[in-house]
Design a protein around this motif. Structure first.
Motif, PDB file in Angstrom:
ATOM      1  N   GLY A   1      44.277  30.446  45.594  1.00 25.95           N
ATOM      2  CA  GLY A   1      45.199  30.454  46.724  1.00 25.95           C
ATOM      3  C   GLY A   1      44.637  29.759  47.940  1.00 25.95           C
ATOM      4  O   GLY A   1      45.377  29.310  48.801  1.00 25.95           O
ATOM      5  N   ARG A   2      43.305  29.658  48.028  1.00 23.61           N
ATOM      6  CA  ARG A   2      42.706  28.974  49.167  1.00 23.61           C
ATOM      7  C   ARG A   2      42.461  27.492  48.877  1.00 23.61           C
ATOM      8  O   ARG A   2      41.878  26.785  49.679  1.00 23.61           O
ATOM      9  CB  ARG A   2      41.376  29.644  49.536  1.00 23.61           C
ATOM     10  N   GLY A   3      42.888  27.022  47.735  1.00 24.89           N
ATOM     11  CA  GLY A   3      42.702  25.620  47.400  1.00 24.89           C
ATOM     12  C   GLY A   3      41.340  25.311  46.812  1.00 24.89           C
ATOM     13  O   GLY A   3      40.924  24.162  46.817  1.00 24.89           O
ATOM     14  N   HIS A   4      40.630  26.311  46.316  1.00 25.81           N
ATOM     15  CA  HIS A   4      39.291  26.117  45.780  1.00 25.81           C
ATOM     16  C   HIS A   4      39.321  26.172  44.256  1.00 25.81           C
ATOM     17  O   HIS A   4      39.937  27.063  43.672  1.00 25.81           O
ATOM     18  CB  HIS A   4      38.337  27.185  46.310  1.00 25.81           C
ATOM     19  N   ASP A   5      38.636  25.216  43.612  1.00 25.46           N
ATOM     20  CA  ASP A   5      38.615  25.218  42.158  1.00 25.46           C
ATOM     21  C   ASP A   5      37.224  25.599  41.659  1.00 25.46           C
ATOM     22  O   ASP A   5      36.378  26.080  42.420  1.00 25.46           O
ATOM     23  CB  ASP A   5      39.071  23.862  41.598  1.00 25.46           C
ATOM     24  N   PHE A   6      36.980  25.379  40.372  1.00 22.18           N
ATOM     25  CA  PHE A   6      35.752  25.873  39.752  1.00 22.18           C
ATOM     26  C   PHE A   6      34.499  25.274  40.387  1.00 22.18           C
ATOM     27  O   PHE A   6      33.574  26.003  40.755  1.00 22.18           O
ATOM     28  CB  PHE A   6      35.768  25.573  38.253  1.00 22.18           C
ATOM     29  N   PHE A   7      34.451  23.951  40.514  1.00 27.62           N
ATOM     30  CA  PHE A   7      33.220  23.340  41.009  1.00 27.62           C
ATOM     31  C   PHE A   7      32.974  23.664  42.477  1.00 27.62           C
ATOM     32  O   PHE A   7      31.823  23.781  42.906  1.00 27.62           O
ATOM     33  CB  PHE A   7      33.245  21.819  40.786  1.00 27.62           C
TER      34      PHE A   7
ATOM     35  N   GLU B   1      21.101  32.566  37.338  1.00 36.22           N
ATOM     36  CA  GLU B   1      22.372  32.623  36.625  1.00 36.22           C
ATOM     37  C   GLU B   1      23.533  32.477  37.602  1.00 36.22           C
ATOM     38  O   GLU B   1      23.392  32.739  38.799  1.00 36.22           O
ATOM     39  CB  GLU B   1      22.517  33.948  35.867  1.00 36.22           C
ATOM     40  N   THR B   2      24.657  32.053  37.081  1.00 36.54           N
ATOM     41  CA  THR B   2      25.898  32.032  37.853  1.00 36.54           C
ATOM     42  C   THR B   2      26.864  33.033  37.229  1.00 36.54           C
ATOM     43  O   THR B   2      26.854  33.234  36.011  1.00 36.54           O
ATOM     44  CB  THR B   2      26.536  30.633  37.858  1.00 36.54           C
ATOM     45  N   LYS B   3      27.666  33.650  38.064  1.00 32.97           N
ATOM     46  CA  LYS B   3      28.620  34.631  37.537  1.00 32.97           C
ATOM     47  C   LYS B   3      29.926  33.984  37.118  1.00 32.97           C
ATOM     48  O   LYS B   3      30.830  34.656  36.626  1.00 32.97           O
ATOM     49  CB  LYS B   3      28.897  35.707  38.589  1.00 32.97           C
ATOM     50  N   TYR B   4      30.035  32.658  37.310  1.00 32.40           N
ATOM     51  CA  TYR B   4      31.293  31.969  37.015  1.00 32.40           C
ATOM     52  C   TYR B   4      31.223  31.211  35.695  1.00 32.40           C
ATOM     53  O   TYR B   4      30.190  30.626  35.352  1.00 32.40           O
ATOM     54  CB  TYR B   4      31.651  31.003  38.147  1.00 32.40           C
ATOM     55  N   ARG B   5      32.323  31.229  34.961  1.00 32.24           N
ATOM     56  CA  ARG B   5      32.466  30.484  33.712  1.00 32.24           C
ATOM     57  C   ARG B   5      33.772  29.708  33.779  1.00 32.24           C
ATOM     58  O   ARG B   5      34.835  30.285  34.050  1.00 32.24           O
ATOM     59  CB  ARG B   5      32.496  31.429  32.501  1.00 32.24           C
ATOM     60  N   MET B   6      33.703  28.421  33.536  1.00 29.47           N
ATOM     61  CA  MET B   6      34.905  27.596  33.617  1.00 29.47           C
ATOM     62  C   MET B   6      35.988  28.068  32.654  1.00 29.47           C
ATOM     63  O   MET B   6      37.177  28.030  32.963  1.00 29.47           O
ATOM     64  CB  MET B   6      34.560  26.132  33.335  1.00 29.47           C
ATOM     65  N   SER B   7      35.567  28.525  31.479  1.00 28.53           N
ATOM     66  CA  SER B   7      36.527  28.916  30.447  1.00 28.53           C
ATOM     67  C   SER B   7      37.362  30.115  30.846  1.00 28.53           C
ATOM     68  O   SER B   7      38.473  30.314  30.338  1.00 28.53           O
ATOM     69  CB  SER B   7      35.791  29.211  29.137  1.00 28.53           C
ATOM     70  N   THR B   8      36.855  30.937  31.778  1.00 27.62           N
ATOM     71  CA  THR B   8      37.606  32.122  32.210  1.00 27.62           C
ATOM     72  C   THR B   8      38.041  32.049  33.669  1.00 27.62           C
ATOM     73  O   THR B   8      38.873  32.842  34.108  1.00 27.62           O
ATOM     74  CB  THR B   8      36.754  33.395  32.026  1.00 27.62           C
ATOM     75  N   PHE B   9      37.495  31.095  34.422  1.00 26.67           N
ATOM     76  CA  PHE B   9      37.729  31.029  35.859  1.00 26.67           C
ATOM     77  C   PHE B   9      39.220  30.922  36.185  1.00 26.67           C
ATOM     78  O   PHE B   9      39.757  31.688  36.981  1.00 26.67           O
ATOM     79  CB  PHE B   9      36.968  29.848  36.453  1.00 26.67           C
ATOM     80  N   TYR B  10      39.902  29.958  35.561  1.00 26.91           N
ATOM     81  CA  TYR B  10      41.299  29.712  35.906  1.00 26.91           C
ATOM     82  C   TYR B  10      42.224  30.794  35.365  1.00 26.91           C
ATOM     83  O   TYR B  10      43.282  31.069  35.939  1.00 26.91           O
ATOM     84  CB  TYR B  10      41.720  28.327  35.419  1.00 26.91           C
ATOM     85  N   LYS B  11      41.825  31.415  34.264  1.00 30.56           N
ATOM     86  CA  LYS B  11      42.622  32.525  33.755  1.00 30.56           C
ATOM     87  C   LYS B  11      42.606  33.682  34.745  1.00 30.56           C
ATOM     88  O   LYS B  11      43.632  34.319  34.999  1.00 30.56           O
ATOM     89  CB  LYS B  11      42.083  32.973  32.396  1.00 30.56           C
ATOM     90  N   LYS B  12      41.441  33.944  35.308  1.00 36.86           N
ATOM     91  CA  LYS B  12      41.335  35.020  36.286  1.00 36.86           C
ATOM     92  C   LYS B  12      42.119  34.689  37.549  1.00 36.86           C
ATOM     93  O   LYS B  12      42.751  35.565  38.157  1.00 36.86           O
ATOM     94  CB  LYS B  12      39.866  35.278  36.623  1.00 36.86           C
ATOM     95  N   GLN B  13      42.074  33.408  37.960  1.00 36.83           N
ATOM     96  CA  GLN B  13      42.819  33.023  39.156  1.00 36.83           C
ATOM     97  C   GLN B  13      44.323  33.167  38.941  1.00 36.83           C
ATOM     98  O   GLN B  13      45.054  33.598  39.832  1.00 36.83           O
ATOM     99  CB  GLN B  13      42.480  31.566  39.522  1.00 36.83           C
ATOM    100  N   ALA B  14      44.771  32.785  37.743  1.00 37.81           N
ATOM    101  CA  ALA B  14      46.200  32.889  37.453  1.00 37.81           C
ATOM    102  C   ALA B  14      46.658  34.337  37.413  1.00 37.81           C
ATOM    103  O   ALA B  14      47.793  34.664  37.785  1.00 37.81           O
ATOM    104  CB  ALA B  14      46.494  32.197  36.116  1.00 37.81           C
ATOM    105  N   ALA B  15      45.761  35.218  36.965  1.00 33.61           N
ATOM    106  CA  ALA B  15      46.126  36.627  36.843  1.00 33.61           C
ATOM    107  C   ALA B  15      46.093  37.352  38.183  1.00 33.61           C
ATOM    108  O   ALA B  15      46.728  38.394  38.351  1.00 33.61           O
ATOM    109  CB  ALA B  15      45.191  37.321  35.855  1.00 33.61           C
ATOM    110  N   SER B  16      45.340  36.815  39.132  1.00 35.26           N
ATOM    111  CA  SER B  16      45.188  37.509  40.424  1.00 35.26           C
ATOM    112  C   SER B  16      46.331  37.192  41.382  1.00 35.26           C
ATOM    113  O   SER B  16      47.123  36.309  41.175  1.00 35.26           O
ATOM    114  CB  SER B  16      43.864  37.114  41.059  1.00 35.26           C
TER     115      SER B  16
END
Length: 564
Positions: free
Chosen positions: A272-278, A549-564
């Motif tokens: 919603g803030r215009g921020h993507d995975f990278f 480590e990073t807590k973010y995974r590209m494979s799940t990042f956008y799914k979580k954003q869509a669900a929120s």
């Protein structure tokens, strides 16, 4: 009386017209108008074709699109260049002409010497407009002063990360990561592709985010490599979706949810803030303490000065992976294929390495000047099977240009066919033979070639690959270390027969790499094996400062954003 007073609504007007003139006459009028429009447009195409470099006759509206082969179009354009006996070929994707350069000297003249003219990008519907857009340095137009200013800012910021002088500062951990590759080869040589991908991704991750990638199963490797492969596929001209939208751009106007041919392109992939995975990955690294010299911290520091949009930070951060992960690992895989397919080229390399380096240590950057054959070996890897086989994204002239009397109109797609350039018999006789002597000074196999490097793997002019210096630096060291340390031999099938390799079996994407093949890696001596172990353990200790480590995974990042 005004006509609008005769009819209450446009629909009333239409109905009255149809009833007065008859449905058949109206349809005939529409058909005649459309036919005249198509003929006029086709006349314009043929007129333009008469002034441009030669090529096959385009059809109305669809051009030559459906003449494209299903795979590896660069081979087809090489064939057309030979058929028409010309370095430039015009091929129409729908109503838009593409000029293909199939000769090194022509590429040098147009894309290097006239870099100021060929510095822009054409309209790229699939890769750019439905993808990364104008926030990404790779896609940016440079036709207006404002666009050129923005391009210079991003290019400057990219050079601060991976410029020629900057990458020398990375030699220490790049050397250590390369030693880890050799160390991993002792235990799991069958996973050499995964080791190369981990190495290449880890180097750019340290540069960009201050965090190494220690495990070849780290999701960021598979996620990023998959994205890069997908992006590479979207740069290859095609006659099937989604690339068919370049021929029929009107199809892109259909909303994504109703357009399966878009393959997910054009969907909103931001928070919603215009921020993507990278961007999120970069923000996480910027907020973490330590490693204040990593690239993303520099970007956030410079953001107010250059008014950087979050999408620009995202693109610059993500481009590090594009410039250094998939391409570098693919080059290393090609090097292994060459070692296996042309074992006779290894003996001069071993003689040189044994004389200069010995077995008590592996090659270092300081050995470069004393290893001319090894340098030639790596150059031949870049030449023999270049990763960016069509030279990256297309160039576009910012004004009409002429070459040998041919017109190249403003904004035309101009694509360098690296496959054809590196296989021209004039510069590279017997081009499919892997022959490092082509790059040995005063060798009978050496031929004149524009530019000091002797290859055009990384593109041209102001659009040359930003990561070139980093890739050349790390590729030389890693290949030299592999050649020094191992014999690459055949793998064997269940019946004990050697498994052959196919030097033509490559993927179809813009960044091509060999299809999976099996080989064996054997240490050249016990002394070398012990050196690899000792140096590998020390390298892991030195690299421990970058563990995290990073807590973010590209494979799940956008799914979580869509669900929120």
């Amino acid at each position: 009386m005004a006509i609008e007073q005769l009819f209450d609504t446009p629909l009333h007007f239409l109905q009255h017209g149809i009833s007065k003139f008859g449905t058949g006459n109206v349809l005939l009028a529409v058909l005649v108008t459309a036919t005249l429009g198509i003929l006029a447009d086709y006349a314009w195409m043929l007129y333009l074709r008469s002034k441009m470099p030669p090529g096959p006759l385009p059809l109305p509206i669809i051009g030559n699109t459906f003449q494209l082969p299903d795979t590896k179009p660069w081979i087809y354009f090489e064939t057309l260049s030979k058929k028409y006996n010309t370095p430039l070929i015009t091929f129409w994707i729908g109503r838009n002409p593409t000029v293909w350069i199939n000769d090194a000297w022509t590429a040098n003249e147009l894309l290097d010497k006239r870099a100021g003219i060929y510095c822009s990008r054409p309209r790229m519907l699939v890769f750019a407009e439905l993808g990364a857009g104008q926030y990404n340095l790779v896609n940016m137009y440079t036709t207006t002063p404002a666009e050129r200013d923005r391009f210079r800012i991003q290019r400057k910021l990219m050079h601060q990360g991976v410029g020629i002088q900057q990458v020398k500062k990375y030699r220490s951990f790049q050397d250590d990561e390369s030693k880890v590759v050799a160390y991993d080869m002792l235990t799991t040589p069958e996973n050499y592709v995964a080791h190369f991908e981990r190495y290449a991704t880890s180097v750019v991750s340290i540069i960009g985010f201050g965090r190494r990638v220690a495990d070849s199963n780290d999701p960021i490797i598979t996620d990023v490599i998959a994205v890069m492969h997908r992006a590479a596929d979207l740069n290859v001209p095609g006659k099937s979706f989604p690339m068919l939208m370049e021929t029929f751009p009107i199809l892109a106007k259909v909303p994504t949810e109703f357009a399966p041919w878009k393959h997910g392109l054009g969907a909103r992939r931001t928070t919603g803030r215009g921020h993507d995975f990278f961007y999120t990955l970069a923000k996480e690294a910027n907020d973490n303490p330590g490693h204040d010299d990593c690239y993303v911290k520099m970007l956030f520091k410079e953001a107010p000065k250059y008014n950087l949009h979050p999408c620009e930070i995202s693109a610059l951060s993500g481009n590090l992976f594009g410039a250094g992960s998939d391409t570098s690992s693919s080059t290393l895989i090609t090097a292994v294929l060459a070692m296996r397919a042309f074992p006779e080229t290894m003996n001069p390399a071993w003689e040189e390495l044994d004389r200069v380096v010995g077995s008590d240590r592996s090659p270092s950057f300081d050995d470069d000047a004393n290893l001319p054959y090894m340098r030639a070996f790596v150059k031949e890897v870049f030449r023999w099977r270049s990763v960016a086989i069509i030279g990256g994204q297309p160039h576009a002239p910012v004004q009409d240009d002429y070459y040998n009397g041919w017109l190249i109109p403003k904004s035309t797609w101009v694509q360098g066919n690296v496959w054809a350039i590196h296989r021209n018999e004039r510069e590279f006789p017997d081009p499919d033979r892997f022959n490092p002597n082509r790059f040995i000074k005063d060798s009978p196999d050496a031929r004149p070639f524009p530019g000091e490097r002797g290859y055009m793997t990384f593109g041209w002019g102001r659009r040359v690959c930003s990561g070139q210096a980093l890739a050349e630096q790390g590729t030389w060291l890693t290949i030299a270390r592999l050649v020094w340390g191992f014999r690459v031999g055949p793998a064997f099938d269940a019946s004990g027969k050697p498994i052959p390799v196919d030097i033509f079996d490559y993927t179809n994407g813009l960044n091509m790499r060999p299809q999976p093949f099996k080989v064996t890696f054997t240490p050249r001596s016990e002394a070398i094996r012990e050196t690899i172990i000792r140096e590998g353990k020390q390298a892991l200790s030195d690299l421990a400062q970058f563990n995290g480590e990073t807590k973010y995974r590209m494979s799940t990042f956008y799914k979580k954003q869509a669900a929120s």
